[in-house]
Scaffold this motif. Structure first.
Motif, PDB file in Angstrom:
ATOM      1  N   THR A   1      -4.556  -3.320  -2.057  1.00 47.15           N
ATOM      2  CA  THR A   1      -4.872  -4.181  -3.210  1.00 47.15           C
ATOM      3  C   THR A   1      -6.279  -3.916  -3.744  1.00 47.15           C
ATOM      4  N   PRO A   2      -7.321  -3.886  -2.904  1.00 48.86           N
ATOM      5  CA  PRO A   2      -8.663  -3.579  -3.430  1.00 48.86           C
ATOM      6  C   PRO A   2      -8.753  -2.189  -4.057  1.00 48.86           C
ATOM      7  N   ILE A   3      -8.005  -1.227  -3.517  1.00 47.08           N
ATOM      8  CA  ILE A   3      -8.039   0.134  -4.080  1.00 47.08           C
ATOM      9  C   ILE A   3      -7.492   0.124  -5.504  1.00 47.08           C
ATOM     10  N   PHE A   4      -6.327  -0.537  -5.691  1.00 42.79           N
ATOM     11  CA  PHE A   4      -5.748  -0.634  -7.041  1.00 42.79           C
ATOM     12  C   PHE A   4      -6.675  -1.430  -7.972  1.00 42.79           C
ATOM     13  N   THR A   5      -7.333  -2.444  -7.431  1.00 44.84           N
ATOM     14  CA  THR A   5      -8.238  -3.271  -8.244  1.00 44.84           C
ATOM     15  C   THR A   5      -9.424  -2.457  -8.739  1.00 44.84           C
ATOM     16  N   VAL A   6      -9.998  -1.632  -7.864  1.00 46.31           N
ATOM     17  CA  VAL A   6     -11.122  -0.767  -8.257  1.00 46.31           C
ATOM     18  C   VAL A   6     -10.688   0.192  -9.360  1.00 46.31           C
TER      19      VAL A   6
ATOM     20  N   ALA B   1      -1.766  -3.918  -8.196  1.00 40.84           N
ATOM     21  CA  ALA B   1      -2.689  -4.772  -7.441  1.00 40.84           C
ATOM     22  C   ALA B   1      -2.141  -6.187  -7.326  1.00 40.84           C
ATOM     23  N   GLY B   2      -1.569  -6.697  -8.426  1.00 37.52           N
ATOM     24  CA  GLY B   2      -1.000  -8.047  -8.409  1.00 37.52           C
ATOM     25  C   GLY B   2       0.157  -8.178  -7.437  1.00 37.52           C
ATOM     26  N   ARG B   3       1.038  -7.169  -7.428  1.00 40.64           N
ATOM     27  CA  ARG B   3       2.202  -7.213  -6.530  1.00 40.64           C
ATOM     28  C   ARG B   3       1.774  -7.158  -5.065  1.00 40.64           C
ATOM     29  N   SER B   4       0.873  -6.259  -4.740  1.00 40.80           N
ATOM     30  CA  SER B   4       0.449  -6.131  -3.343  1.00 40.80           C
ATOM     31  C   SER B   4      -0.359  -7.354  -2.902  1.00 40.80           C
ATOM     32  N   ALA B   5      -1.152  -7.935  -3.826  1.00 45.95           N
ATOM     33  CA  ALA B   5      -1.919  -9.142  -3.493  1.00 45.95           C
ATOM     34  C   ALA B   5      -0.989 -10.318  -3.250  1.00 45.95           C
TER      35      ALA B   5
END
Length: 578
Positions: free
Chosen positions: A18-23, A73-77
């Motif tokens: 999730t943080p990787i996709f967010t970055v 990111a939303g899905r994994s979070a």
């Protein structure tokens, strides 16, 4: 914190990606204003159509990538936070199942319900926010500030000054709101306690026409919660006006000085446009950080409450090398003293010295609060003694495997519980896999067969939660049948025939004497008629043994027993009310 982090468990992968996709999402979004500046300066103002298409295509690509990374990111979070909450509830529930009564006494039922619902929901929201916004907001803020400095360092000083003022104002507002939120969860406990108590005792409420009183009590708890939230949200409401005042002031200042720089030729229109975009992004990121601050404050209180339950160690545990066989139903109390609060000096039981042979039927009688239920709770080790020892089958109960001991010491309480399901489902609590004849025979001994077989679906008839569709006497008889199916070495009936008539009570006792002669039976009762045929009768008075003998002997030698007998046979009253 370590206790809570452990609950991430199998959702570590989603937590990491999730943080990787967010970055990646932030990088894509931050590049868009920069490309817009190039589009304006090198495309539109320069009249270069090729650059318009080039930078326009780059904008579309960046927007698509930002959207894609945002969705991922939303899905994994969502998966990580929901899984985290699920593990928290599961771990709390499993730990609660290991609690001794002394552990349960520390937490109210309403408090445990709040922790497993409201508190876990707060932690789930906070965890998702940590994975997404708590990383995204500061990253956007820092990168936006860096891009502003890169575009025009002088104009950025206005923006940085505004950020400092806004951060100070937000911190002041949120720190005061935080103090209020710390009190909110205690009020949730009060509210849940009011709801639970009212619903579980709804029949009593209606019988005494106390609906208005209960409504008033609930309204009071709800109003307290409302007032706290209003106070906190009034403070939070200041955030937006303060932010907008500072933002508009900053925009006006940048517009004024930016226009002068453009006229002077030291800045392009595209650069000013992208600077505005970064400024607004930074301000919105700061507002998100203030929301995170509130959420983290609330979740910190919830996290502490959840950790209290997860850290709680069972007051009663298995020994290192437990005994897994109960030889017989003999019971010995060797100078036992017990109190619910150790060290308080308030003894519930004092110097109890009793010796009961296997297979004996023992009646236990005495006034309310004399320690009858406390005494039998020590036999199945629901509590541990303060001093002395309790032995079952010649072995100290503290040496037994708890499951082995409690399977061989069956307890039927006055207010035993039936669970939602069928009659057969409830009987299976006593014996999961048995023959139908065994279930019928247990019901016959408990005099439950006479009403079960008249039900529309017999043993497959539905039982509402708590046995709400059965009378008190029917529930007690089903609970007795459930206990008999365990084939215990010791059977404790804790005033468990109080809701049945005298004739049925007599039938149940005679059936048990005939069917399970080798089982030690302890019968707590208020009526002497329920215990007078017992081999011996224990008379308790203020936590001490007043007498322990046959009915005939106690009538001759024990003053308390004589008084009870006189009241019940001649006065027609209840000893507890004398």
């Amino acid at each position: 914190m370590k206790i809570l982090v452990k609950q991430i468990g199998e959702y570590k992968k989603d937590t990491i990606i999730t943080p990787i996709f967010t970055v990646l999402e932030v990088v894509a979004e931050l590049l868009v204003p920069y490309v817009i500046a190039a589009l304006i300066d090198q495309g539109i103002e320069a009249g270069n159509l090729k650059n318009v298409y080039l930078y326009g295509g780059a904008m579309i690509l960046l927007a698509f990538l930002g959207l894609l990374f945002g969705v991922l990111a939303g899905r994994s979070a969502a998966s990580a936070s929901a899984g985290f909450a699920c593990n928290l509830r599961q771990s709390m529930f499993e730990n609660i199942q290991t609690f001794a009564f002394s552990n349960i006494d520390k937490f109210s039922t309403a408090g445990l319900v709040t922790r497993m619902t409201t508190d876990v929901t707060n932690m789930q929201m906070a965890f998702q926010m940590c994975l997404r916004i708590a990383l995204r907001a500061p990253l956007m803020l820092i990168c936006s500030m860096a891009m502003c400095l890169l575009i025009n360092a002088k104009l950025s000083m206005i923006f940085l000054a505004a950020i400092v003022v806004l951060a100070a104002a937000t911190t002041l507002i949120m720190s005061n709101a935080m103090k209020i939120y710390n009190h909110v969860f205690h009020r949730y406990d009060d509210l849940n306690a009011s709801v639970q108590e009212n619903i579980s005792a709804l029949r009593v409420v209606k019988a005494f026409v106390r609906e208005d009183y209960e409504n008033e009590k609930f309204t009071k708890a709800a109003t307290k919660l409302y007032e706290l939230f209003v106070r906190a949200e009034k403070l939070e409401a200041l955030n937006m006006p303060v932010m907008m005042f500072i933002v508009y002031g900053c925009v006006l200042a940048i517009s004024w000085f930016g226009a002068r720089f453009i006229v002077a030729g030291s800045m392009t229109t595209g650069n000013l446009t992208s600077l505005f975009s970064y400024v607004m992004t930074a301000f919105s990121s700061l507002m998100m950080l203030s929301m995170i601050f509130v959420m983290m404050t609330m979740s910190a209180a919830s996290g502490r409450r959840i950790a209290e339950v997860l850290r709680e160690q069972p007051g009663i545990t298995n020994p290192a090398s437990p005994v897994d066989l109960v030889k017989d139903g003999s019971i010995d109390f060797d100078h036992v003293s017990f109190s619910y609060r150790q060290g308080s000096g308030e003894k519930t039981l004092s110097d109890i010295d009793l010796h009961i042979k296997s297979g004996e039927t023992i009646g236990i009688i005495g006034g309310t609060g004399c320690g009858k239920s406390s005494l039998v709770s020590l036999i199945s080790r629901l509590y541990d003694v303060d001093s002395g020892s309790v032995r079952v089958g010649g072995e100290d109960v503290r040496n037994y495997d708890l499951e082995t001991l409690r399977n061989q010491v069956a307890v039927v309480l006055q207010k035993n519980v039936l669970f939602s399901g069928t009659v057969m489902d409830n009987l299976c609590w006593g014996k999961a896999e048995g023959y139908m004849d065994e279930y019928r025979n247990a019901c016959r001994m408990a005099c439950a067969d006479e009403f079960v077989e008249r039900l529309p679906k017999g043993y497959e008839s539905w039982v509402e939660r708590g046995g709400a569709n059965f009378s008190g006497g029917q529930k007690q008889r089903l609970c007795i049948a459930r206990a008999l199916l365990k084939s215990p070495k010791v059977l404790i009936l804790d005033d468990s025939t109080s809701a049945v008539d005298t004739a049925t009570d007599t039938k149940i006792r005679k059936a048990m004497q005939t069917a399970i002669p080798g089982t030690t039976k302890l019968i707590i009762a208020q009526r002497i008629s329920s215990v007078q045929d017992a081999d011996r009768i224990l008379v308790l008075d203020n936590g001490r043994v007043s007498g322990f003998d046959t009915h005939e002997s106690l009538l001759k030698t024990n003053t308390i027993y004589q008084e009870i007998y006189e009241v019940q046979t001649k006065g027609g009253g209840d000893f507890d009310n004398q």
